[in-house]
Design a protein around this motif. Sequence first.
Motif, short mmCIF file in Angstrom:
data_model
loop_
_atom_site.label_atom_id
_atom_site.label_comp_id
_atom_site.label_asym_id
_atom_site.label_seq_id
_atom_site.Cartn_x
_atom_site.Cartn_y
_atom_site.Cartn_z
N MET A 307 10.01 -25.49 20.98
CA MET A 307 9.48 -24.49 21.91
C MET A 307 10.26 -24.49 23.22
SD MET A 307 5.40 -25.06 21.16
CE MET A 307 4.86 -23.98 22.49
N ARG A 308 10.49 -25.68 23.77
CA ARG A 308 11.20 -25.76 25.04
C ARG A 308 12.64 -25.27 24.90
NH1 ARG A 308 10.19 -28.44 29.59
NH2 ARG A 308 8.17 -27.47 29.23
N GLU A 311 12.70 -21.48 24.68
CA GLU A 311 12.44 -20.89 26.00
C GLU A 311 13.70 -20.94 26.87
OE1 GLU A 311 7.66 -21.95 26.48
OE2 GLU A 311 9.19 -23.27 27.31
N ASP A 312 14.37 -22.09 26.89
CA ASP A 312 15.60 -22.23 27.69
C ASP A 312 16.69 -21.28 27.19
OD1 ASP A 312 14.33 -24.15 29.16
OD2 ASP A 312 15.30 -25.85 28.15
#
Length: 481
Positions: A307-308, A311-312
């Motif tokens: 997820m991170r 997003e990045d």
Amino acid sequence: MACYAALLHQPLASTLSPCSSSRRAGATRASPRLQRVATPPLASARVRISPRCAASTGAGAPGEQPAAALRRVLETPGAHQAPACYDALSARLVERAGFRACFTSGFSISAARLGLPDVGLISYGEMIDQGRLITEAVSIPVIGDADNGYGNAMNVKRTVKGYINASFAGMILEDQVSPKACGHTQGRKVVSREEAIMRIKAAVDARNESGSDIVIVARTDSRQALSLDEALWRVRAFADAGADVLFIDALASREEMKAFCAIAPGVPKMANMLEGGGKTPILSPVELEEIGYKIIAYPLSLIGVSMRAMEDALIAIKGGRIPPPSSLPSFEEIKDTLGFNHYYEEENQYVATPAQSSYRTGEPSNPGYARSTAEKPQEPVIDILPQLYDIGSSGSRGPSTGIWSRTLRLKITGRDGIQKIDARIPAGFLEGMTRIIPGLAGANIMERLRNAPIDADNPQNGQILLDFEDAMGDRIQVFIA
């Protein structure tokens, strides 16, 4: 049934039943239920045999059933780490990283498959479907999250048989009510002692009826829903009902974890290291082994970092950039992870050369016909459907006027260097294609063709209009004939 009824009214410190006392006697070794007698494998590795009769010396050995592989892991000294996956790709990454087993995370599957929280919204059918894709992608044993069995005891039996058919090595069954909740979130409620025990008994019966040996992990959420004492009572009862591995979710301290591991010492214990702020202390594998745990789940690591990272990456793309090389594997690395190279190597075993081909395009599959045509000289270039168009049949004078009078040469060469097609085609065939893909292979083919003189002695004959590789690695070339 009488022994279960009596057990329900026993205090926590009461004497264990005879079946559990045998485990206590073997406190320093694995549960007797995990020990299997080795038997010679059958001649055909494709024949499904009972895991109770399967034996091997290496994890994931050919012909070994998933449950047998998991039981050998549980019999091996040490506390074994098993990250939780949520799809086939994440499972494959777990295996490539060298782990001997993995879990599926209902939390993560609900997030990845539905984009919804783990509050009982995902169904039995969706979990089975996702699980089957996961087990097919890897050779290591996979323990499936079966939530609360998706109903009463009869639903539990169906769930167990479904997880067996999906090739799970083990499954986790919990004692929450429906709809369930994530173990470290609010709102958890558990069913009665009687119903919780009957779920495990139904699971054991379903396993026996199936001739399987799937590992049953019995989980209780009563630590947070009721009390620690209730949780300890329940896991002891689960062990007596036939569970292979015990699991109390959301224990709140080392002391509670030690109290748990002291219950039914001959039965392996599962630890849940919920990353990022769960209720259970995050301990190292060495510390967990010292306490008494046998297998360790990491439920959120893969879905969390995914997820991170996404997003990045989206922030970078929105800013007109691409993710930095440090966060993005190369295309070659991605292909290697997904097995492209292995696929190409195996595919080459089945490449049919012209001499091996039993038919030609447009020819009947008749051996006599093949022999007669083989004696005729073959032209190096084939004219495809030369009579399908009439140069003078159209009165239009649009931008394509004269295109059908032109001839192109199409060559397709395989990745292995073998020529697949060498044919002449009417140039008008490209017109329909370029209407769908105007910039085919990055070039405006029709514009380049219109600009080429029609003179038969045109020095541009042989000019390449198109030259690229398709997704399968074949080289496609189009020349002016």
